[in-house]
Scaffold this motif. Structure first.
Motif, PDB file in Angstrom:
ATOM      1  N   SER B  30      40.290  38.548  42.013  1.00  7.23           N
ATOM      2  CA  SER B  30      40.021  39.717  42.852  1.00  7.23           C
ATOM      3  C   SER B  30      39.547  39.253  44.219  1.00  7.23           C
ATOM      4  O   SER B  30      39.285  38.083  44.436  1.00  7.23           O
ATOM      5  N   SER B  32      36.812  40.158  45.497  1.00  4.72           N
ATOM      6  CA  SER B  32      35.358  40.095  45.517  1.00  4.72           C
ATOM      7  C   SER B  32      34.885  38.725  45.045  1.00  4.72           C
ATOM      8  O   SER B  32      35.205  38.284  43.941  1.00  4.72           O
ATOM      9  N   LEU B  33      34.109  38.072  45.879  1.00  2.00           N
ATOM     10  CA  LEU B  33      33.647  36.725  45.570  1.00  2.00           C
ATOM     11  C   LEU B  33      32.822  36.703  44.288  1.00  2.00           C
ATOM     12  O   LEU B  33      33.056  35.894  43.382  1.00  2.00           O
ATOM     13  N   LEU B  34      31.891  37.622  44.199  1.00  2.00           N
ATOM     14  CA  LEU B  34      31.000  37.688  43.048  1.00  2.00           C
ATOM     15  C   LEU B  34      31.781  37.927  41.758  1.00  2.00           C
ATOM     16  O   LEU B  34      31.601  37.243  40.748  1.00  2.00           O
ATOM     17  N   LEU B  35      32.691  38.888  41.831  1.00  2.17           N
ATOM     18  CA  LEU B  35      33.484  39.252  40.666  1.00  2.17           C
ATOM     19  C   LEU B  35      34.380  38.099  40.243  1.00  2.17           C
ATOM     20  O   LEU B  35      34.544  37.815  39.057  1.00  2.17           O
ATOM     21  N   THR B 114      31.563  43.232  35.550  1.00  3.88           N
ATOM     22  CA  THR B 114      32.627  42.258  35.285  1.00  3.88           C
ATOM     23  C   THR B 114      33.436  42.754  34.087  1.00  3.88           C
ATOM     24  O   THR B 114      34.664  42.738  34.102  1.00  3.88           O
TER      25      THR B 114
END
Lengths: 324, 324
Positions: B30, B32-35, B114
C-alpha cells in the motif's frame, strides 16, 4: 435536534428507509449474545442513515426498485457502521452521538470484533449481487475506507501537516462512501454512465462539504449538542481543517503545539476550543466547505430535474446552513 | 524445525507456492508506510501457508490451473492472516512464531487496522471471481471465522465449558477455513460436486485434528519450539481440550480454578504446564485428534488416487505424528 430537521428533508423516503432499517437489524443479528448486544447497541445509536438516503435518491434517476436499492444500501451502511466502531477504538472514544460507544460499554476487543463481524455481513450482502461492476465499486470503497483510517492514524498529532493531507484523508474517510452510495444507487437502477458519473461527483463534493462542516461543528457546538465534549477531535489527536487554518496565527500555533497530544484538563480543552472559535479559522473552513457545496449544486443542475434532484438540493443546502 | 519438515511433504508445489507468496506480497502492499511495514512484518512472520497448499492439492483433482487456484488461495490466506493479527489483540499476544506481533511492535490500533486492510484486500480478490457460488463460500467462510472469534471471546476464562463448546469453537476458528480451502480448490478446478464435498469434509476433519494437535503442543513443546511461552493459551484465558480433559481430576481442577484469569508468575505457569503434561489429558486429546484424522483418511480413500491424494495423506499422517 438538527438530526430531526435533516430527516424531514427526506421524509418521502420513510417507507423505504424503514425497510432498510429492518434489514439492517436482521443483518447484524447473530447467535452470539455478546455480538448481538454490541451490534444492536451500535445500530440503535442511530445516525442519519445518509448513505442509504443517497442510494435511494440516486436510484430515482433510473429504474427505481427499492428491493434492488436495498441490496447496496445495506452493505454501504454496514461498512460505515463497522468503520465507526473501529474509529472509536483508534480515537479511544467513550461517547458518540450522546451514547456510550461499544468500546466504552464493553472493551476494545469487543469493538474490534463487532466491527469485523459487521464488515463480514456487508460482504455477505455484496456476494448476492451478480454485477461484477458493483462488486468492484463496493470492494474498492471498502478498501479505500480502510486506507483512509490508516492514514488517519499516521497523520495523528501532526500539527504540521498540510491542508492537502487533510483533504486526502476526509476524501477517503467520508466523501468516498457517499460518492459510492450515489454511484451505486444510479448504477443498480440502470441509469446511463454519464448520470452515474455525475451523481458520483455530486456525492464526492457533498461528502467533502459534509465532513468539513462536521469538523467545524466539533468546535462550535455545545457539548450537549454534540453528545460528546466539544474539541474531542483535537483531544484525540485528529488535526482538522479549523486547526490547520487557526495555526497560521503564531500565538495560536504556539498554544496548539503545547497542547497537542498532551493530557488536557477540561479547562485547557475549553481554552483551545475558545481560541479556535474566536479566530478567523472557522470562517475560512466554512468558505472551503461552501466551495465544495457549490460544486455539488452545479452537478445537480446538470442532472434531470425532479423530486430526487430537489431533495438532494435541499440536503446540500441544509449542510450549507448547519448552525455554527 | 517441524515447519521445515512439513514443507518437505509438499515440495512439489514449491513453484506454485512461490507464485502465491509473491502475490501475497503485492496484495498487502500500500502507499501507507505504516501499513506497509506492519503488513510485511506479518507476512514475513511466515507460517505454513497450509491453506494455499490445500487449495492447490484439491485443485489437482480437477482441471488444474495455477492462476485460477491463486485467485482463491490468496484471499483465503489473507483472511487467515487478518484473523491472526486480530487474534493477537484479543489474546494480548506479544509473540507469535518466535516473532513480535504487530500489536507488540506497534499497538492495538495498528494491529486492528492492518487486519481490516488485509481483509479488505481479500475482498478485492474475491470480487474478481465471477462464479457466485465461490463468492458465497468465501464470504460465508469469512463470516464464520469472525463468528468463531467472537465465540472465542465469550468462552474465555470459562473453565466449566463443555468439550462440545470447544469443538464448536475450533470448527469455526480453524477447520472451516481449511475445509473451504479444499472445497474451493476443487470447485474452481471444476471437479464434480461429490468430489468437492468429499474434499470439503476431508478439510474439516484434518482441520479439527490440526487444531487439537496445536492445542496439545501448547503444553508439550518447549518455549523455544513454540516461539512463545508454553501454556500461553491458558494464560490468555483460552480453555483448550487438554485443560478440559485434565480438569476431570479434582485436584487439578482446583488448581486450574485458582489460576484461570489470574496474573501468573513464570513458575506458576510452568507448574500448570507440568500438571497438564503429567495428567492423562494429553493422551485423551491425542486420541480425539486421531479420530478426526482417521475420518480424514477415510475420505481420502474414497477419492481418486494420484499424487495429490498421496500428498494429502502424508500431510494428514504428519499431523498425526507431530512430536509431543
Amino acid at each position: 435536534m438538527e438530526k430531526v430537521k435533516l430527516k424531514l428533508l427526506y421524509s418521502e423516503l420513510r417507507p423505504e428507509l424503514d425497510k432498510i432499517e429492518k434489514e439492517l437489524e436482521v443483518a447484524v443479528g447473530s447467535n452470539s449474545l455478546l455480538l448481538n448486544e454490541a451490534s444492536l447497541h451500535l445500530l440503535q445509536a442511530g445516525g442519519k442513515r445518509i448513505r442509504p438516503v443517497f442510494v435511494l435518491l440516486a436510484g430515482k434517476f433510473g429504474d427505481y426498485n427499492v428491493d434492488v436499492m436495498k441490496q447496496v444500501a445495506v452493505p454501504l451502511e454496514l461498512i460505515h457502521m463497522a468503520s465507526l466502531v473501529h474509529d472509536d477504538v483508534i480515537d479511544d472514544s467513550e461517547m458518540r452521538r450522546g451514547q456510550t460507544t461499544v468500546k466504552a460499554q464493553w472493551n476494545n476487543s469487543v469493538a474490534m470484533y463487532t466491527g469485523d463481524f459487521i464488515l463480514a455481513r456487508a460482504l455477505e450482502y455484496i456476494t448476492v449481487i451478480e454485477d461484477p461492476k458493483i462488486h468492484d465499486i463496493l470492494s474498492k470503497t471498502m478498501i479505500e475506507v480502510c486506507r483512509g483510517e490508516i492514514i488517519q492514524i499516521e497523520d495523528k498529532y501532526k500539527l504540521d501537516q498540510t491542508v492537502r493531507d487533510y483533504l486526502r484523508r476526509i476524501k477517503r474517510k467520508t466523501a468516498l462512501l457517499i460518492s459510492s452510495s450515489c454511484e451505486l444507487g444510479a448504477t443498480v437502477s440502470g441509469t446511463d454512465a454519464e448520470t452515474a458519473a455525475r451523481l458520483r461527483r455530486f456525492g464526492y463534493f457533498i461528502g467533502m462539504s459534509f465532513q468539513i462542516t462536521d469538523d467545524i461543528l466539533d468546535f462550535t457546538s455545545s457539548d450537549e449538542e454534540l453528545g460528546k465534549p466539544a474539541g474531542s477531535d483535537f483531544i484525540q489527536g485528529n488535526i482538522t481543517l479549523p486547526v490547520l487554518f487557526a495555526r497560521k496565527d503564531p500565538l495560536i500555533y504556539g498554544r496548539l503545539k503545547e497542547a497537542v497530544g498532551k493530557d488536557m484538563t477540561d479547562s485547557e480543552r475549553k481554552e483551545i476550543v475558545e481560541l479556535i472559535r474566536t479566530s478567523p479559522a472557522l470562517e475560512e473552513a466554512k468558505s472551503l466547505s461552501d466551495q465544495y457545496l457549490n460544486k455539488a449544486l452545479k452537478e445537480l443542475m446538470l442532472l434531470p430535474k425532479g423530486n430526487a434532484n430537489k431533495t438532494m438540493r435541499n440536503i446540500a443546502l441544509f449542510i450549507g446552513k448547519r448552525k455554527f
